[in-house]
Design a protein around this motif. Structure first.
Motif, PDB file in Angstrom:
ATOM      1  N   PRO A 172      71.267  -9.958 -28.453  1.00  0.00           N
ATOM      2  CA  PRO A 172      70.450  -8.759 -28.245  1.00  0.00           C
ATOM      3  C   PRO A 172      69.523  -8.411 -29.409  1.00  0.00           C
ATOM      4  N   ALA A 173      69.843  -8.872 -30.599  1.00  0.00           N
ATOM      5  CA  ALA A 173      69.004  -8.531 -31.763  1.00  0.00           C
ATOM      6  C   ALA A 173      67.664  -9.249 -31.697  1.00  0.00           C
ATOM      7  N   ASN A 174      66.602  -8.515 -31.910  1.00  0.00           N
ATOM      8  CA  ASN A 174      65.236  -9.063 -31.938  1.00  0.00           C
ATOM      9  C   ASN A 174      64.836  -9.774 -30.651  1.00  0.00           C
ATOM     10  N   SER A 175      65.426  -9.344 -29.556  1.00  0.00           N
ATOM     11  CA  SER A 175      65.111  -9.961 -28.267  1.00  0.00           C
ATOM     12  C   SER A 175      63.849  -9.350 -27.678  1.00  0.00           C
ATOM     13  N   PRO A 176      63.022 -10.142 -26.971  1.00  0.00           N
ATOM     14  CA  PRO A 176      61.850  -9.587 -26.302  1.00  0.00           C
ATOM     15  C   PRO A 176      62.199  -8.835 -25.014  1.00  0.00           C
ATOM     16  N   ASP A 182      69.120  -1.330 -26.052  1.00  0.00           N
ATOM     17  CA  ASP A 182      70.277  -0.571 -25.567  1.00  0.00           C
ATOM     18  C   ASP A 182      71.569  -1.275 -25.954  1.00  0.00           C
ATOM     19  N   HIS A 183      71.596  -2.595 -25.748  1.00  0.00           N
ATOM     20  CA  HIS A 183      72.802  -3.363 -26.070  1.00  0.00           C
ATOM     21  C   HIS A 183      73.002  -3.499 -27.575  1.00  0.00           C
ATOM     22  N   GLU A 184      71.919  -3.766 -28.291  1.00  0.00           N
ATOM     23  CA  GLU A 184      72.029  -3.894 -29.744  1.00  0.00           C
ATOM     24  C   GLU A 184      72.542  -2.591 -30.359  1.00  0.00           C
ATOM     25  N   GLY A 185      71.987  -1.472 -29.890  1.00  0.00           N
ATOM     26  CA  GLY A 185      72.408  -0.176 -30.411  1.00  0.00           C
ATOM     27  C   GLY A 185      73.845   0.167 -30.052  1.00  0.00           C
ATOM     28  N   THR A 186      74.267  -0.201 -28.835  1.00  0.00           N
ATOM     29  CA  THR A 186      75.645   0.062 -28.427  1.00  0.00           C
ATOM     30  C   THR A 186      76.622  -0.763 -29.249  1.00  0.00           C
ATOM     31  N   GLU A 187      76.290  -2.038 -29.454  1.00  0.00           N
ATOM     32  CA  GLU A 187      77.156  -2.879 -30.286  1.00  0.00           C
ATOM     33  C   GLU A 187      77.297  -2.284 -31.692  1.00  0.00           C
ATOM     34  N   ALA A 188      76.190  -1.825 -32.247  1.00  0.00           N
ATOM     35  CA  ALA A 188      76.226  -1.240 -33.594  1.00  0.00           C
ATOM     36  C   ALA A 188      77.098   0.011 -33.621  1.00  0.00           C
ATOM     37  N   ALA A 189      77.001   0.827 -32.565  1.00  0.00           N
ATOM     38  CA  ALA A 189      77.804   2.050 -32.511  1.00  0.00           C
ATOM     39  C   ALA A 189      79.292   1.726 -32.393  1.00  0.00           C
ATOM     40  N   ILE A 190      79.618   0.689 -31.642  1.00  0.00           N
ATOM     41  CA  ILE A 190      81.026   0.284 -31.524  1.00  0.00           C
ATOM     42  C   ILE A 190      81.554  -0.208 -32.865  1.00  0.00           C
ATOM     43  N   THR A 220      60.098 -13.665 -20.441  1.00  0.00           N
ATOM     44  CA  THR A 220      59.734 -13.865 -21.850  1.00  0.00           C
ATOM     45  C   THR A 220      60.953 -14.275 -22.662  1.00  0.00           C
ATOM     46  N   MET A 221      62.072 -13.594 -22.427  1.00  0.00           N
ATOM     47  CA  MET A 221      63.303 -13.919 -23.152  1.00  0.00           C
ATOM     48  C   MET A 221      63.773 -15.333 -22.823  1.00  0.00           C
ATOM     49  N   ILE A 222      63.705 -15.707 -21.540  1.00  0.00           N
ATOM     50  CA  ILE A 222      64.102 -17.063 -21.156  1.00  0.00           C
ATOM     51  C   ILE A 222      63.214 -18.089 -21.858  1.00  0.00           C
ATOM     52  N   GLY A 260      66.453 -17.262 -25.248  1.00  0.00           N
ATOM     53  CA  GLY A 260      67.476 -16.241 -25.461  1.00  0.00           C
ATOM     54  C   GLY A 260      68.667 -16.310 -24.533  1.00  0.00           C
ATOM     55  N   LEU A 261      68.583 -17.080 -23.439  1.00  0.00           N
ATOM     56  CA  LEU A 261      69.697 -17.185 -22.501  1.00  0.00           C
ATOM     57  C   LEU A 261      70.183 -18.624 -22.342  1.00  0.00           C
TER      58      LEU A 261
END
Length: 299
Positions: free
Chosen positions: A115-119, A125-133, A258-260, A264-265
């Motif tokens: 999720p970090a630096n993903s287009p 949302d995911h990067e921020g949630t992981e950081a909060a956890i 774009t991510m593909i 990124g996947l």
């Protein structure tokens, strides 16, 4: 009543799969499970089996406090609030805070690969949630970075089979996607695993596929040839807008290509087998099983 496991989003496809595997694959007693949803009325069949059913709304702090109160392990299935940028992260942070307040011992979360630096437009949302956890006071946590489901391919297969063309901005990028039910089994296994750890698993299929690979397999199963047509991202956006999608939603979907394209996947891991002890279902076998549905999509 004290319960070991709470599954949020329990009325959704993934939540139901997790609950099925908790009860029937992992052999967890129904009384040790809480199924939590904004729509608890849709979970009557689980209640009949002895599962505790509770209402939970990540926009309602009181409902989270009540639902989480006596759960040892809580699974946060990421919400589907994509139409309001940033809202999903607010919801997830509220759920994490509620889990801390309730004394939850182990928090699990369904994220996405890299999720970090993903287009991808909702990756923050995911990067921020992981950081909060990671910053929370919950003693243990497990982040499950789920690759795209096989089932997501059906969203592209319908228009492609109807027109004979799959418009793609992903180039030669590949996706190591995986069956949604396999994800459900892996999450259930992570829930019942011994607690205390802080781990990240990336759940993928055994192979990765470009859009051209997917199109060839779908064509063979459906009996109609699909040609992949390379287009720029903006062309993909305008095509979706022309088909009736709101532009903000079209841009979110186009950012998946774009991510593909950026890879990124594409990464393949053994984390699914680590959790479940078996290999994931192969995409070719799944496509063959979907042949009747695919044939019904042909115009």
């Amino acid at each position: 009543m004290k319960a070991k496991y709470l599954v949020s989003g329990a009325s959704g496809h993934l939540g139901r799969s997790v609950l099925h595997h908790l009860l029937h694959t992992s052999g967890v007693a129904a009384g040790d499970v809480i199924a939590a949803s904004r729509k608890p009325e849709q979970l009557a069949e689980l209640a009949a089996q002895g599962v505790q059913v509770r209402r939970v709304d990540f926009d309602d702090a009181a409902s989270m406090q009540s639902a989480f109160a006596d759960a040892e392990k809580v699974l946060i299935i990421s919400t589907d609030s994509l139409d309001r940028p940033g809202h999903r992260l607010v919801q997830h942070r509220a759920a994490i805070a509620a889990a801390e307040k309730a004394g939850v011992q182990h928090l699990l979360y369904t994220s996405m690969p890299e999720p970090a630096n993903s287009p991808l437009l909702f990756a923050p949302d995911h990067e921020g949630t992981e950081a909060a956890i990671e910053a929370s006071t919950v003693p243990a946590w497990t982040i499950l970075r789920n690759n795209w489901y096989f089932e997501n391919v059906m969203m592209s297969a319908g228009p492609a089979l109807a027109s004979g063309h799959w418009y793609s901005a992903a180039g030669d990028g590949k996706v190591a996607h995986i069956a949604r039910d396999d994800i459900g089994q892996a999450i259930a296994a992570a829930l019942v695993a011994a607690g205390g750890e802080k781990k990240v698993y990336t759940l993928t299929g055994a192979s990765s596929y470009a859009h051209r690979d997917m199109a060839a397999l779908i064509s063979a199963a459906a009996g109609k040839e699909i040609t992949v047509v390379d287009v720029p991202v903006e062309g993909l956006v305008q095509g979706m807008v022309g088909a009736g999608l709101p532009e903000p939603v079209a841009r979110v979907y186009a950012s998946i290509d774009t991510m593909i394209g950026h890879g990124g996947l594409s990464r393949i891991t053994n984390d699914f087998k680590t959790l479940t002890g078996r290999e994931p279902q192969r995409f070719e076998a799944w496509i063959e099983s979907q042949a009747p549905a695919l044939k019904s999509m042909i115009a």
